[in-house]
Enzyme design. Structure first.
Site, mmCIF file in Angstrom:
data_model
loop_
_atom_site.group_PDB
_atom_site.id
_atom_site.type_symbol
_atom_site.label_atom_id
_atom_site.label_comp_id
_atom_site.label_asym_id
_atom_site.label_seq_id
_atom_site.Cartn_x
_atom_site.Cartn_y
_atom_site.Cartn_z
ATOM 1 N N ASP A 60 4.094 0.126 -49.720
ATOM 2 C CA ASP A 60 3.702 -1.049 -48.950
ATOM 3 C C ASP A 60 4.879 -2.017 -48.866
ATOM 4 O O ASP A 60 5.312 -2.566 -49.882
ATOM 5 C CB ASP A 60 2.510 -1.723 -49.632
ATOM 6 C CG ASP A 60 1.832 -2.741 -48.752
ATOM 7 O OD1 ASP A 60 2.448 -3.189 -47.760
ATOM 8 O OD2 ASP A 60 0.680 -3.100 -49.060
ATOM 9 N N CYS A 76 -3.986 2.215 -43.661
ATOM 10 C CA CYS A 76 -3.294 1.671 -44.827
ATOM 11 C C CYS A 76 -4.259 0.717 -45.533
ATOM 12 O O CYS A 76 -5.463 0.828 -45.361
ATOM 13 C CB CYS A 76 -1.969 1.003 -44.444
ATOM 14 S SG CYS A 76 -2.101 -0.502 -43.486
ATOM 15 N N ARG A 79 1.746 -1.201 -42.187
ATOM 16 C CA ARG A 79 2.056 0.225 -42.072
ATOM 17 C C ARG A 79 1.233 0.955 -41.022
ATOM 18 O O ARG A 79 1.794 1.674 -40.185
ATOM 19 C CB ARG A 79 1.887 0.921 -43.433
ATOM 20 C CG ARG A 79 2.929 0.517 -44.445
ATOM 21 C CD ARG A 79 2.624 1.064 -45.808
ATOM 22 N NE ARG A 79 1.450 0.391 -46.358
ATOM 23 C CZ ARG A 79 0.893 0.691 -47.520
ATOM 24 N NH1 ARG A 79 1.384 1.683 -48.248
ATOM 25 N NH2 ARG A 79 -0.137 0.020 -47.972
#
Length: 160
Positions: A128, A13, A19
């Site tokens: 996100d 990420c 994440r």
């Protein structure tokens, strides 16, 4: 015949604090639960701005609440050699794949996490959650878990 070298899957990420470490921990949890040997999971970011930082506290809370391990993580940036050495490198958004392609132009092992979720719209990523509240981290976990059967199937196929 099973390869002696583990199949290496790296989740990527932006900063490697929410994440991608969530995906790494979910993958490891599912592999352990299902008795899948010969798989190795890691996570990294395309940016170095969070290097050395622990997992986001909201991500940690969601993982813990759902029975996943959340300790011991330190953010790091992915390298071209790591991309080359991995069997699967799975980005959480298209921008991550774009940045990795600039870093490793010949890489043929890059994919998007949602590519493994048959219910996801093609080409979509996982937003996100860092910019929102705790509910975004629950949504991230749901997206990761929805893709996990496909990811583990692909990784297991690579062991053969």
């Amino acid at each position: 015949m099973t390869s002696e070298r583990p199949v290496r899957v790296v989740f990527v990420c932006w900063g490697n604090i929410c994440r991608s470490p969530m995906a790494e921990r979910v993958a490891q949890g599912w592999a352990d639960r299902d008795g899948l040997a010969g798989l190795e999971f890691a996570s990294a970011g395309v940016s170095s701005e969070e290097t050395g930082n622990p997992i986001d506290t909201r991500a940690r809370a969601v993982l813990t609440r759902h029975g996943y391990r959340a300790d011991g993580h330190r953010a790091r940036r992915i390298t071209a050699s790591e991309i080359a050495d991995a069997d699967l490198v799975i980005g959480l958004e298209q921008v991550h794949l774009d940045r990795m392609r600039r870093l490793a132009p010949d890489a043929d092992n890059l994919s998007l996490l949602t590519d493994y979720d048959p219910a996801a719209e093609p080409g979509t990523g996982v937003d996100d959650p860092w910019y929102g509240d705790a509910a975004g981290f629950e949504e991230t976990l749901s997206a990761i878990e929805a893709a996990m059967p496909g990811i583990l199937a692909q990784a297991s196929d690579l062991r053969r």
